[in-house]
Design an enzyme around this catalytic site. Sequence first.
Site, PDB file in Angstrom:
ATOM      1  N   GLN A 199     -21.936  82.920 -99.494  1.00 30.43           N
ATOM      2  CA  GLN A 199     -22.030  82.411 -98.112  1.00 30.43           C
ATOM      3  C   GLN A 199     -23.048  81.282 -97.998  1.00 30.43           C
ATOM      4  O   GLN A 199     -22.934  80.417 -97.134  1.00 30.43           O
ATOM      5  CB  GLN A 199     -22.430  83.537 -97.137  1.00 30.43           C
ATOM      6  CG  GLN A 199     -21.365  84.558 -96.878  1.00 30.43           C
ATOM      7  CD  GLN A 199     -21.528  85.767 -97.775  1.00 30.43           C
ATOM      8  OE1 GLN A 199     -21.958  85.649 -98.918  1.00 30.43           O
ATOM      9  NE2 GLN A 199     -21.173  86.932 -97.278  1.00 30.43           N
ATOM     10  N   ASP A 240     -28.420  91.769 -89.967  1.00 31.55           N
ATOM     11  CA  ASP A 240     -27.237  92.455 -89.430  1.00 31.55           C
ATOM     12  C   ASP A 240     -27.607  93.660 -88.575  1.00 31.55           C
ATOM     13  O   ASP A 240     -26.799  94.143 -87.787  1.00 31.55           O
ATOM     14  CB  ASP A 240     -26.331  92.916 -90.568  1.00 31.55           C
ATOM     15  CG  ASP A 240     -25.717  91.713 -91.230  1.00 31.55           C
ATOM     16  OD1 ASP A 240     -26.393  91.096 -92.070  1.00 31.55           O
ATOM     17  OD2 ASP A 240     -24.587  91.365 -90.868  1.00 31.55           O
ATOM     18  N   ASN A 250     -30.234  93.034 -94.136  1.00 33.15           N
ATOM     19  CA  ASN A 250     -29.558  91.720 -94.231  1.00 33.15           C
ATOM     20  C   ASN A 250     -28.819  91.667 -95.561  1.00 33.15           C
ATOM     21  O   ASN A 250     -28.855  92.619 -96.368  1.00 33.15           O
ATOM     22  CB  ASN A 250     -30.566  90.579 -94.093  1.00 33.15           C
ATOM     23  CG  ASN A 250     -29.885  89.234 -93.890  1.00 33.15           C
ATOM     24  OD1 ASN A 250     -28.945  89.119 -93.107  1.00 33.15           O
ATOM     25  ND2 ASN A 250     -30.307  88.224 -94.607  1.00 33.15           N
TER      26      ASN A 250
HETATM   27  O1  MRU Z   1     -21.390  89.777 -95.039  1.00 31.07           O
HETATM   28  P1  MRU Z   1     -21.708  88.724 -94.015  1.00 31.07           P
HETATM   29  O2  MRU Z   1     -21.396  87.344 -94.463  1.00 31.07           O
HETATM   30  O3  MRU Z   1     -21.123  89.073 -92.672  1.00 31.07           O
HETATM   31  O4  MRU Z   1     -23.288  88.819 -93.872  1.00 31.07           O
HETATM   32  C1  MRU Z   1     -23.955  87.998 -92.962  1.00 31.07           C
HETATM   33  C2  MRU Z   1     -25.416  88.113 -93.030  1.00 31.07           C
HETATM   34  O5  MRU Z   1     -25.971  88.856 -93.823  1.00 31.07           O
HETATM   35  C3  MRU Z   1     -26.210  87.322 -92.026  1.00 31.07           C
HETATM   36  O6  MRU Z   1     -27.466  86.994 -92.528  1.00 31.07           O
HETATM   37  C4  MRU Z   1     -26.387  88.159 -90.748  1.00 31.07           C
HETATM   38  O7  MRU Z   1     -25.172  88.631 -90.277  1.00 31.07           O
HETATM   39  C5  MRU Z   1     -27.054  87.394 -89.683  1.00 31.07           C
HETATM   40  S1  MRU Z   1     -25.977  86.286 -88.875  1.00 31.07           S
HETATM   41  C6  MRU Z   1     -26.794  85.417 -87.714  1.00 31.07           C
END
Ligand code: MRU
Length: 356
Positions: A199, A240, A250
């Site tokens: 990501q 999260d 997170n």
């Molecule tokens: O697995 P993902 O891509 O949904 O994980 C996202 C994250 O870990 C972000 O850092 C978190 O959701 C914060 S978004 C503002």
Amino acid sequence: MHINGKEFRTIWFKNNVVKIIDQTKLPYQFIIKDLKTVKDSIYSIKNMEVRGAPLIGATAAYGLVLAIIEKNDQSFLKRASEDLIKSRPTAINLKWAVNRMMKKLSGVNSSEILKIAIGEANTICEEDINFCKKIGLNGLKIIEEISKKKKDTVNVLTHCNAGWLATIDWGTATSPIYHAHKKGIKVHVWVDETRPRNQGANLTSYELNEEGIPNTIIADNTGGILMQRGEVDVCIVGTDRTIATGDVTNKIGTYLKALAAKDNNIPFYVALPSSTIDWETTNFKNIPIEERNSEELSHIEGLDENNNLKKVLIYPKKSKAMNLAFDVTPAKYVTGLITEKGICEASSEGLKKLFK
Ligand code: MRU
């Protein structure tokens, strides 16, 4: 924020259809996808066409709107809400958004329910944009202070994508960066690649490029040596689920970055809207940690020599792999929580002072 100079949000509702940017195709293809049923919304969340805690919440809220359009029936809506909550376990925004919608819709008669549902889902999005903007203005002070002292480019390290693509607009961790850039402060971002789904490389670097913010992708293990060399001024990540004690869940790997930051006396901030606070959980061991398909580790996707998207196996065929998607950073390693209401200590007292 912008893609190819054009302003976008990550999700919008038009003519009874939910529009999303399919994030599984970024950065190679920019595809706007239609979600027409609650099943489409669940698929999209599970398969990470939309991802990031606030955006998952918003997609679930619109998922309930789609459920009402499909079948204006209480038991169908209830089942839809349960299925949406189950679609991904760790980000609390999902449950928060579904519960907020269901509370708003409870007791509403069937002739009005669709209008009210659309209104509430829109409000959830507008609120998120406003909160992320405020997070940016609050976090800007941290970057500004470093810049004044250093009189040189501020190097920010971030993990995963807590950018505008993870929210509706602005992002959480990236919002202070965008605000600093707008103010003319020189910033450079170290972007953790964020294996296995990349990501950082695929989304954070992409969106920073689109906004003209200098950034460099690094392997997830590189942050430590950069911190030892004095090349990181501050870490800012998203979350999260931040529980009542201030412990922060997170993307996997965040905890190790916080440990390295602590060892090197580098401030480690977590940016979040209040919708990401889980007030009910007080022991981080009770946070459900998503374990995803090991194929996300053993296979990698990219462009082949003909510019076609291709997925290839990169592990020995007989090897097993394990794919935990999140970890928990204990509050003691967090310098502060940047929220829409201000910056607070990562502790129950700190959170209560701001929010209760
Ligand atoms: O697995 P993902 O891509 O949904 O994980 C996202 C994250 O870990 C972000 O850092 C978190 O959701 C914060 S978004 C503002």
